[in-house]
Design a protein around this motif. Structure first.
Motif, PDB file in Angstrom:
ATOM      1  N   SER A 192       0.761  -1.260   0.200  1.00  0.00           N
ATOM      2  CA  SER A 192      -0.114  -0.216   0.082  1.00  0.00           C
ATOM      3  C   SER A 192       0.976   1.277  -0.035  1.00  0.00           C
ATOM      4  O   SER A 192       0.291   2.359  -0.511  1.00  0.00           O
ATOM      5  CB  SER A 192      -0.978  -0.249   1.326  1.00  0.00           C
ATOM      6  N   THR A 193       1.968   1.184   0.502  1.00  0.00           N
ATOM      7  CA  THR A 193       2.892   2.419   0.875  1.00  0.00           C
ATOM      8  C   THR A 193       3.734   2.532  -0.718  1.00  0.00           C
ATOM      9  O   THR A 193       4.350   3.527  -0.806  1.00  0.00           O
ATOM     10  CB  THR A 193       3.797   2.372   1.917  1.00  0.00           C
ATOM     11  N   ASN A 194       3.524   1.522  -1.459  1.00  0.00           N
ATOM     12  CA  ASN A 194       4.519   1.717  -2.909  1.00  0.00           C
ATOM     13  C   ASN A 194       3.671   2.476  -3.838  1.00  0.00           C
ATOM     14  O   ASN A 194       3.086   2.160  -4.504  1.00  0.00           O
ATOM     15  CB  ASN A 194       4.892   0.296  -3.275  1.00  0.00           C
ATOM     16  N   THR A 195       3.639   3.736  -3.714  1.00  0.00           N
ATOM     17  CA  THR A 195       2.561   4.319  -4.520  1.00  0.00           C
ATOM     18  C   THR A 195       3.040   4.459  -6.063  1.00  0.00           C
ATOM     19  O   THR A 195       2.252   4.377  -6.830  1.00  0.00           O
ATOM     20  CB  THR A 195       2.577   5.937  -4.028  1.00  0.00           C
ATOM     21  N   ALA A 196       4.191   4.276  -6.199  1.00  0.00           N
ATOM     22  CA  ALA A 196       4.393   4.195  -7.905  1.00  0.00           C
ATOM     23  C   ALA A 196       4.048   2.936  -8.233  1.00  0.00           C
ATOM     24  O   ALA A 196       3.221   2.801  -9.323  1.00  0.00           O
ATOM     25  CB  ALA A 196       6.191   4.093  -8.079  1.00  0.00           C
ATOM     26  N   SER A 197       4.095   1.605  -7.636  1.00  0.00           N
ATOM     27  CA  SER A 197       3.462   0.422  -8.154  1.00  0.00           C
ATOM     28  C   SER A 197       2.002   0.521  -8.224  1.00  0.00           C
ATOM     29  O   SER A 197       1.189   0.020  -9.016  1.00  0.00           O
ATOM     30  CB  SER A 197       3.914  -0.625  -7.320  1.00  0.00           C
ATOM     31  N   VAL A 198       1.273   1.428  -7.012  1.00  0.00           N
ATOM     32  CA  VAL A 198      -0.261   1.542  -7.330  1.00  0.00           C
ATOM     33  C   VAL A 198      -0.451   2.169  -8.293  1.00  0.00           C
ATOM     34  O   VAL A 198      -1.615   1.789  -9.077  1.00  0.00           O
ATOM     35  CB  VAL A 198      -0.619   1.916  -5.724  1.00  0.00           C
ATOM     36  N   LYS A 199       0.208   3.356  -8.728  1.00  0.00           N
ATOM     37  CA  LYS A 199      -0.096   4.156  -9.884  1.00  0.00           C
ATOM     38  C   LYS A 199      -0.005   3.098 -11.070  1.00  0.00           C
ATOM     39  O   LYS A 199      -0.826   3.539 -12.311  1.00  0.00           O
ATOM     40  CB  LYS A 199       0.687   5.252  -9.840  1.00  0.00           C
ATOM     41  N   VAL A 200       1.122   2.591 -11.104  1.00  0.00           N
ATOM     42  CA  VAL A 200       1.137   1.349 -12.255  1.00  0.00           C
ATOM     43  C   VAL A 200      -0.121   0.818 -12.803  1.00  0.00           C
ATOM     44  O   VAL A 200      -0.757   0.672 -13.786  1.00  0.00           O
ATOM     45  CB  VAL A 200       2.057   0.643 -12.496  1.00  0.00           C
ATOM     46  N   ALA A 201      -0.709   0.142 -11.414  1.00  0.00           N
ATOM     47  CA  ALA A 201      -1.855  -0.670 -11.708  1.00  0.00           C
ATOM     48  C   ALA A 201      -3.123   0.246 -12.173  1.00  0.00           C
ATOM     49  O   ALA A 201      -3.924  -0.308 -12.826  1.00  0.00           O
ATOM     50  CB  ALA A 201      -2.245  -1.180 -10.221  1.00  0.00           C
ATOM     51  N   GLU A 202      -3.068   1.315 -11.552  1.00  0.00           N
ATOM     52  CA  GLU A 202      -4.322   2.176 -12.030  1.00  0.00           C
ATOM     53  C   GLU A 202      -4.068   2.476 -13.496  1.00  0.00           C
ATOM     54  O   GLU A 202      -5.074   2.656 -14.313  1.00  0.00           O
ATOM     55  CB  GLU A 202      -4.230   3.456 -11.203  1.00  0.00           C
ATOM     56  N   ARG A 203      -2.624   3.080 -13.846  1.00  0.00           N
ATOM     57  CA  ARG A 203      -2.467   3.316 -15.251  1.00  0.00           C
ATOM     58  C   ARG A 203      -2.963   2.209 -16.287  1.00  0.00           C
ATOM     59  O   ARG A 203      -3.479   2.286 -17.563  1.00  0.00           O
ATOM     60  CB  ARG A 203      -1.266   3.521 -15.815  1.00  0.00           C
ATOM     61  N   LEU A 204      -2.874   0.890 -15.810  1.00  0.00           N
ATOM     62  CA  LEU A 204      -3.291  -0.269 -16.539  1.00  0.00           C
ATOM     63  C   LEU A 204      -4.789  -0.693 -16.435  1.00  0.00           C
ATOM     64  O   LEU A 204      -5.098  -1.704 -17.227  1.00  0.00           O
ATOM     65  CB  LEU A 204      -2.482  -1.586 -15.944  1.00  0.00           C
ATOM     66  N   GLY A 205      -5.457   0.163 -15.799  1.00  0.00           N
ATOM     67  CA  GLY A 205      -6.924   0.061 -15.887  1.00  0.00           C
ATOM     68  C   GLY A 205      -7.085  -1.015 -14.880  1.00  0.00           C
ATOM     69  O   GLY A 205      -8.564  -1.851 -14.981  1.00  0.00           O
ATOM     70  N   MET A 206      -6.283  -1.346 -13.961  1.00  0.00           N
ATOM     71  CA  MET A 206      -6.866  -2.519 -13.078  1.00  0.00           C
ATOM     72  C   MET A 206      -7.568  -2.125 -12.128  1.00  0.00           C
ATOM     73  O   MET A 206      -7.869  -0.859 -11.944  1.00  0.00           O
ATOM     74  CB  MET A 206      -5.303  -3.158 -12.287  1.00  0.00           C
ATOM     75  N   THR A 207      -8.385  -3.061 -11.412  1.00  0.00           N
ATOM     76  CA  THR A 207      -9.119  -2.931 -10.347  1.00  0.00           C
ATOM     77  C   THR A 207      -8.518  -3.197  -9.020  1.00  0.00           C
ATOM     78  O   THR A 207      -8.439  -4.190  -8.816  1.00  0.00           O
ATOM     79  CB  THR A 207     -10.566  -3.530 -10.444  1.00  0.00           C
ATOM     80  N   ARG A 208      -8.997  -2.224  -7.842  1.00  0.00           N
ATOM     81  CA  ARG A 208      -8.155  -2.519  -6.615  1.00  0.00           C
ATOM     82  C   ARG A 208      -9.434  -3.616  -5.799  1.00  0.00           C
ATOM     83  O   ARG A 208     -10.359  -3.169  -5.689  1.00  0.00           O
ATOM     84  CB  ARG A 208      -8.050  -1.484  -5.938  1.00  0.00           C
ATOM     85  N   GLU A 209      -8.912  -4.545  -5.434  1.00  0.00           N
ATOM     86  CA  GLU A 209     -10.017  -5.435  -4.982  1.00  0.00           C
ATOM     87  C   GLU A 209      -9.856  -5.575  -3.306  1.00  0.00           C
ATOM     88  O   GLU A 209     -10.966  -6.150  -3.003  1.00  0.00           O
ATOM     89  CB  GLU A 209      -9.599  -7.145  -5.396  1.00  0.00           C
ATOM     90  N   GLY A 210      -8.991  -5.135  -2.863  1.00  0.00           N
ATOM     91  CA  GLY A 210      -8.901  -5.254  -1.422  1.00  0.00           C
ATOM     92  C   GLY A 210      -7.256  -5.001  -0.979  1.00  0.00           C
ATOM     93  O   GLY A 210      -6.244  -5.079  -1.816  1.00  0.00           O
ATOM     94  N   VAL A 211      -7.345  -5.010   0.331  1.00  0.00           N
ATOM     95  CA  VAL A 211      -5.945  -5.165   1.126  1.00  0.00           C
ATOM     96  C   VAL A 211      -5.712  -6.168   2.145  1.00  0.00           C
ATOM     97  O   VAL A 211      -6.831  -6.399   2.982  1.00  0.00           O
ATOM     98  CB  VAL A 211      -5.964  -3.592   1.747  1.00  0.00           C
ATOM     99  N   ARG A 212      -4.745  -6.889   1.924  1.00  0.00           N
ATOM    100  CA  ARG A 212      -4.416  -7.846   3.004  1.00  0.00           C
ATOM    101  C   ARG A 212      -3.739  -7.270   4.013  1.00  0.00           C
ATOM    102  O   ARG A 212      -2.428  -6.937   3.668  1.00  0.00           O
ATOM    103  CB  ARG A 212      -3.640  -8.965   2.378  1.00  0.00           C
ATOM    104  N   ARG A 213      -4.054  -6.904   5.251  1.00  0.00           N
ATOM    105  CA  ARG A 213      -3.509  -6.025   6.187  1.00  0.00           C
ATOM    106  C   ARG A 213      -2.126  -6.834   6.795  1.00  0.00           C
ATOM    107  O   ARG A 213      -2.556  -7.845   7.206  1.00  0.00           O
ATOM    108  CB  ARG A 213      -4.542  -5.506   7.070  1.00  0.00           C
ATOM    109  N   GLU A 214      -1.124  -6.019   6.763  1.00  0.00           N
ATOM    110  CA  GLU A 214      -0.185  -6.676   7.300  1.00  0.00           C
ATOM    111  C   GLU A 214       0.189  -8.065   6.969  1.00  0.00           C
ATOM    112  O   GLU A 214       0.727  -8.846   7.978  1.00  0.00           O
ATOM    113  CB  GLU A 214      -0.058  -6.485   9.001  1.00  0.00           C
ATOM    114  N   SER A 215      -0.028  -8.370   5.873  1.00  0.00           N
ATOM    115  CA  SER A 215       0.405  -9.702   5.221  1.00  0.00           C
ATOM    116  C   SER A 215       1.688  -9.996   4.693  1.00  0.00           C
ATOM    117  O   SER A 215       1.934 -11.239   4.720  1.00  0.00           O
ATOM    118  CB  SER A 215      -0.731 -10.032   4.246  1.00  0.00           C
ATOM    119  N   TYR A 216       2.669  -8.957   4.582  1.00  0.00           N
ATOM    120  CA  TYR A 216       3.929  -9.143   3.985  1.00  0.00           C
ATOM    121  C   TYR A 216       4.991  -8.946   4.954  1.00  0.00           C
ATOM    122  O   TYR A 216       5.211  -7.691   5.015  1.00  0.00           O
ATOM    123  CB  TYR A 216       3.878  -8.412   2.735  1.00  0.00           C
TER     124      TYR A 216
END
Length: 184
Positions: A135-159
């Motif tokens: 969630s804190t990797n804003t560059a990666s999140v922006k790539v997903a958005e630019r690719l037209g992906m849908t955010r399905e959810g967050v797995r809290r403290e999973s990694y």
């Protein structure tokens, strides 16, 4: 084998075991930056481990379960994209990426992942393409958005990563959504 232009001096090429020295030099240049969100940089600490990592993906490619490609900028390896998971039986794959600082801010990852998704959907008939990002990797999140992906959810403290537990976001795009996104 092949090189696909990504524009602006960028190229997408297979990242194979014979490129271990070049790969290790790239990881060494970007180790701290790359390891902010992914453990990839810890998999290559010397030539033997770099070659072993690349070989593991060569074996995944031979088994049709994963693939690895490098991104070169003006002839220098600066990052890569991959099918971390490729399950043709279920029609689902997961794409991912990494970059050293010299490759950031140029749109290289977005363009490279588009190539991978186009191939997965149109050539291999994949139905679902996934993207996972801290969630804190804003560059990666922006790539997903630019690719037209849908955010399905967050797995809290999973990694667990570098002594902290990161929230991981799951993003995806389905084949029909991808085709519609590409037409726009």
């Amino acid at each position: 084998m092949f090189a696909i232009s990504l524009g602006d001096g960028g190229e997408l090429r297979p990242l194979e075991p014979w490129r271990a020295e070049e790969y290790l030099a790239h990881i060494d240049r970007g180790r701290e930056f790359i390891s902010q969100f992914v453990g990839l940089a810890t998999a290559a600490t010397d030539l033997v481990s770099a070659r072993a990592f690349l070989q593991s993906y060569a074996e995944k490619q031979a088994a049709d379960t994963g693939m690895l490609y490098g991104i070169w900028l003006d002839g220098t390896l600066v990052g890569g994209v991959l099918f971390r998971v490729f399950d043709s039986a279920s029609g689902t794959c997961e794409v991912g990426c990494w970059l050293e600082p010299a490759g950031t801010g140029r749109g290289l990852v977005t363009r490279a992942v588009r190539v991978l998704i186009d191939w997965a959907v149109e050539e291999r008939g994949m139905h679902r393409i996934e993207w996972e990002a801290a969630s804190t990797n804003t560059a990666s999140v922006k790539v997903a958005e630019r690719l037209g992906m849908t955010r399905e959810g967050v797995r809290r403290e999973s990694y667990p990563h570098r002594g902290v537990r990161l929230d991981m976001e799951m993003w995806s795009v389905l084949a029909d959504e991808w085709r519609a996104h590409r037409k726009r």
